[in-house]
Design a protein around this motif. Structure first.
Motif, PDB file in Angstrom:
ATOM      1  N   GLU A   1      70.780  -4.159  60.283  1.00  0.00           N
ATOM      2  CA  GLU A   1      71.689  -3.370  61.114  1.00  0.00           C
ATOM      3  C   GLU A   1      71.052  -3.165  62.483  1.00  0.00           C
ATOM      4  O   GLU A   1      69.849  -2.925  62.581  1.00  0.00           O
ATOM      5  N   GLN A   2      71.849  -3.274  63.521  1.00  0.00           N
ATOM      6  CA  GLN A   2      71.324  -3.120  64.875  1.00  0.00           C
ATOM      7  C   GLN A   2      71.254  -1.634  65.242  1.00  0.00           C
ATOM      8  O   GLN A   2      71.911  -1.160  66.153  1.00  0.00           O
ATOM      9  N   THR A   3      70.409  -0.920  64.507  1.00  0.00           N
ATOM     10  CA  THR A   3      70.218   0.500  64.764  1.00  0.00           C
ATOM     11  C   THR A   3      68.887   0.703  65.474  1.00  0.00           C
ATOM     12  O   THR A   3      68.004  -0.158  65.454  1.00  0.00           O
ATOM     13  N   GLU A   4      68.745   1.859  66.065  1.00  0.00           N
ATOM     14  CA  GLU A   4      67.515   2.157  66.813  1.00  0.00           C
ATOM     15  C   GLU A   4      66.290   2.100  65.911  1.00  0.00           C
ATOM     16  O   GLU A   4      65.227   1.621  66.307  1.00  0.00           O
ATOM     17  N   ASP A   5      66.437   2.545  64.659  1.00  0.00           N
ATOM     18  CA  ASP A   5      65.304   2.560  63.743  1.00  0.00           C
ATOM     19  C   ASP A   5      64.825   1.149  63.393  1.00  0.00           C
ATOM     20  O   ASP A   5      63.657   0.953  63.070  1.00  0.00           O
TER      21      ASP A   5
ATOM     22  N   PRO B   1      59.463  -2.868  67.384  1.00  0.00           N
ATOM     23  CA  PRO B   1      58.605  -3.975  66.934  1.00  0.00           C
ATOM     24  C   PRO B   1      57.980  -3.648  65.592  1.00  0.00           C
ATOM     25  O   PRO B   1      57.561  -2.510  65.335  1.00  0.00           O
ATOM     26  N   GLY B   2      57.931  -4.647  64.725  1.00  0.00           N
ATOM     27  CA  GLY B   2      57.336  -4.430  63.408  1.00  0.00           C
ATOM     28  C   GLY B   2      57.862  -5.419  62.393  1.00  0.00           C
ATOM     29  O   GLY B   2      58.658  -6.304  62.696  1.00  0.00           O
ATOM     30  N   ILE B   3      57.390  -5.258  61.158  1.00  0.00           N
ATOM     31  CA  ILE B   3      57.777  -6.121  60.042  1.00  0.00           C
ATOM     32  C   ILE B   3      58.536  -5.270  59.041  1.00  0.00           C
ATOM     33  O   ILE B   3      58.004  -4.276  58.529  1.00  0.00           O
ATOM     34  N   TYR B   4      59.767  -5.651  58.752  1.00  0.00           N
ATOM     35  CA  TYR B   4      60.650  -4.852  57.927  1.00  0.00           C
ATOM     36  C   TYR B   4      60.958  -5.588  56.620  1.00  0.00           C
ATOM     37  O   TYR B   4      62.071  -6.039  56.385  1.00  0.00           O
ATOM     38  N   PHE B   5      59.927  -5.717  55.769  1.00  0.00           N
ATOM     39  CA  PHE B   5      60.087  -6.257  54.421  1.00  0.00           C
ATOM     40  C   PHE B   5      59.862  -5.122  53.425  1.00  0.00           C
ATOM     41  O   PHE B   5      59.007  -4.262  53.638  1.00  0.00           O
TER      42      PHE B   5
ATOM     43  N   ILE C   1      60.453  -8.017  64.232  1.00  0.00           N
ATOM     44  CA  ILE C   1      60.677  -7.997  65.675  1.00  0.00           C
ATOM     45  C   ILE C   1      59.319  -8.051  66.354  1.00  0.00           C
ATOM     46  O   ILE C   1      58.457  -7.212  66.110  1.00  0.00           O
ATOM     47  N   ASN C   2      59.130  -9.088  67.175  1.00  0.00           N
ATOM     48  CA  ASN C   2      57.863  -9.307  67.850  1.00  0.00           C
ATOM     49  C   ASN C   2      58.154  -9.813  69.252  1.00  0.00           C
ATOM     50  O   ASN C   2      58.884 -10.794  69.428  1.00  0.00           O
ATOM     51  N   ASN C   3      57.577  -9.159  70.264  1.00  0.00           N
ATOM     52  CA  ASN C   3      57.763  -9.546  71.656  1.00  0.00           C
ATOM     53  C   ASN C   3      59.257  -9.638  72.008  1.00  0.00           C
ATOM     54  O   ASN C   3      59.704 -10.560  72.667  1.00  0.00           O
ATOM     55  N   ARG C   4      60.022  -8.656  71.506  1.00  0.00           N
ATOM     56  CA  ARG C   4      61.464  -8.555  71.765  1.00  0.00           C
ATOM     57  C   ARG C   4      62.212  -9.786  71.267  1.00  0.00           C
ATOM     58  O   ARG C   4      63.185 -10.237  71.865  1.00  0.00           O
ATOM     59  N   MET C   5      61.733 -10.332  70.143  1.00  0.00           N
ATOM     60  CA  MET C   5      62.374 -11.467  69.482  1.00  0.00           C
ATOM     61  C   MET C   5      62.661 -11.059  68.038  1.00  0.00           C
ATOM     62  O   MET C   5      61.785 -10.513  67.349  1.00  0.00           O
ATOM     63  N   LEU C   6      63.892 -11.302  67.587  1.00  0.00           N
ATOM     64  CA  LEU C   6      64.299 -10.976  66.224  1.00  0.00           C
ATOM     65  C   LEU C   6      64.170 -12.203  65.330  1.00  0.00           C
ATOM     66  O   LEU C   6      64.636 -13.286  65.672  1.00  0.00           O
ATOM     67  N   PHE C   7      63.534 -12.027  64.173  1.00  0.00           N
ATOM     68  CA  PHE C   7      63.470 -13.041  63.130  1.00  0.00           C
ATOM     69  C   PHE C   7      64.050 -12.416  61.866  1.00  0.00           C
ATOM     70  O   PHE C   7      63.462 -11.477  61.306  1.00  0.00           O
TER      71      PHE C   7
END
Length: 414
Positions: free
Chosen positions: A148-152, A156-160, A188-194
């Motif tokens: 979801e494109q929410t602020e939380d 930057p970080g790893i969301y697994f 999210i790393n260096n303003r890039m979404l994976f």
């Protein structure tokens, strides 16, 4: 004014989908380099021409993220080669059960492959990677909640998320030791979404198969012949196209049409062009030269009615769309309208295809369908893509031709 340059470079490969890419934030001089590799199960082994050389390598520069889209001998070769020649910081790969890995080793033995390092990795990939210089290792099985494109979720970080305990116990039972397997999520790393997705064989089915097969086997009489019988039974039970695969969507984040200007170009590249994905390595001059001296296809109409910019790539690996399409669509629903390019599963194999994928509402946007090309059996899939929408464009990859997408983002002035 801050500028972010990004690049998706698809390698000259006839039997695999190999993409190396990067995003470079020129204002803060930070670059994120990544590789996605997925070998097709479509071509017989004797038709494959695997080389350790390729554009996926950064010649000693760090690879921040290496993604194995499938767990195959060929993808293992690429990963181990990258670990030996570059600094690989993070590896993401699908978790596959020991019986699946044993099948890979059996195929290697039949082909006369006796590489001790490869065999060691395939036998116990978690233990092998733990003893390398790789800093972070993520085995993925199953999917977490949809992005979801929410602020939380935009920091930057790893969301697994860690897998359910019942699954972890099953894995420990099969492996003989615990492995911290995760559910697919996003980074999210260096303003890039994976955004990763896992699609493959249900571990409960594998355990059920092994349990019922074992009931009919006397373990004191297990020999090479009995093992071959078990592998043949496994192939019959699970088929040739229900393999495990990781899909990946990648795109710069914070690209909103009302706030951001974006240009994205694509060009077919020859093998002797020596193109590379390391933007920072030449201070972005490669992109400028290419725009000046090559005939680019400029992706002009980025905006949709929802005022989004299409600058993302969806890598579908070897997913079986006939089985997983609805789950795929739900999982990637929030980024569906940002897809500029998409790879055709398993190099266009009709058994992996579902024409429902063509129902993307692209309006005036051109969407690029990328596929290693080599056999007549792909023609039905390619015809469906072209007939569905005249704005669909097919980019055929082979050992001679690759493809490069170059883009940059700038913030609009007030």
């Amino acid at each position: 004014m801050g500028v972010r340059l990004f690049r998706y470079l698809f390698e000259n490969a006839a039997n695999a989908m190999i993409m190396s890419g990067c995003i470079w934030d020129k204002g803060v001089q930070e670059q994120m380099r990544y590789v996605y590799t997925c070998e097709s199960s479509y071509f017989p082994a004797e038709q494959k021409n695997l080389s350790e050389d390729g554009q996926m390598l950064y010649h000693g520069s760090p690879i921040h993220l290496f993604v194995m889209g499938s767990f195959s001998y060929e993808d293992a070769v690429r990963l181990l080669h990258a670990i030996r020649h570059d600094t690989v910081e993070t590896v993401v790969l699908p978790y596959v059960a020991p019986v699946q890995r044993f099948l890979i080793m059996s195929n290697m033995m039949e082909q006369g492959i006796r590489d001790a390092e490869l065999i060691k990795f395939i036998q116990a990939p978690y233990l092998y990677l733990k003893n390398t210089a790789v800093k972070k290792i993520f085995f993925l099985y199953g999917n977490g909640k949809a992005y979801e494109q929410t602020e939380d979720e935009m920091y930057p970080g790893i969301y697994f998320k860690i897998q359910d305990q019942e699954i972890l116990d099953m894995i420990e039972e099969m492996e003989g030791y615990p492995i911290p397997v995760m559910k697919a999520g996003h980074m999210i790393n260096n303003r890039m979404l994976f955004l990763f997705g896992y699609f493959g064989v249900d571990l409960y089915r594998i355990r059920h198969f092994l349990f019922h097969y074992a009931k009919n086997v006397r373990f004191e009489k297990i020999d090479e012949r009995e093992i071959k019988k078990m592998l043949l039974a496994y192939r019959k039970a699970f088929g040739g196209f229900e393999m495990d695969t990781l899909t990946m969507f990648c795109s710069p984040v914070e690209i909103i049409a009302t706030q951001t200007d974006c240009v994205l170009n694509t060009i077919v590249i020859d093998k002797d062009d020596f193109c590379h994905a390391d933007i920072e390595g030449d201070d972005g001059r490669c992109s400028v030269r290419c725009m000046l001296y090559n005939d680019y296809d400029v992706c002009r109409c980025h905006r949709t009615s929802q005022a989004e910019l299409r600058a993302g790539v969806l890598l579908l690996g070897n997913i079986c769309l006939k089985k997983h399409f609805e789950e795929l669509k739900r999982y990637y629903r929030t980024v569906y309208e940002q897809i500029r390019a998409i790879t055709i599963p398993n190099c266009g194999n009709i058994l992996n295809w579902d024409s429902s994928l063509l129902d993307m509402d692209v309006e005036k946007n051109a969407v690029f369908w990328i596929c290693p090309f080599g056999t007549q059996l792909q023609n039905q899939v390619l015809r469906e893509i072209k007939v569905k929408n005249a704005r669909n464009r097919i980019i055929a990859l082979n050992e001679k031709y690759g493809c490069c997408f170059n883009g940059f983002l700038t913030e609009k002035e007030e």
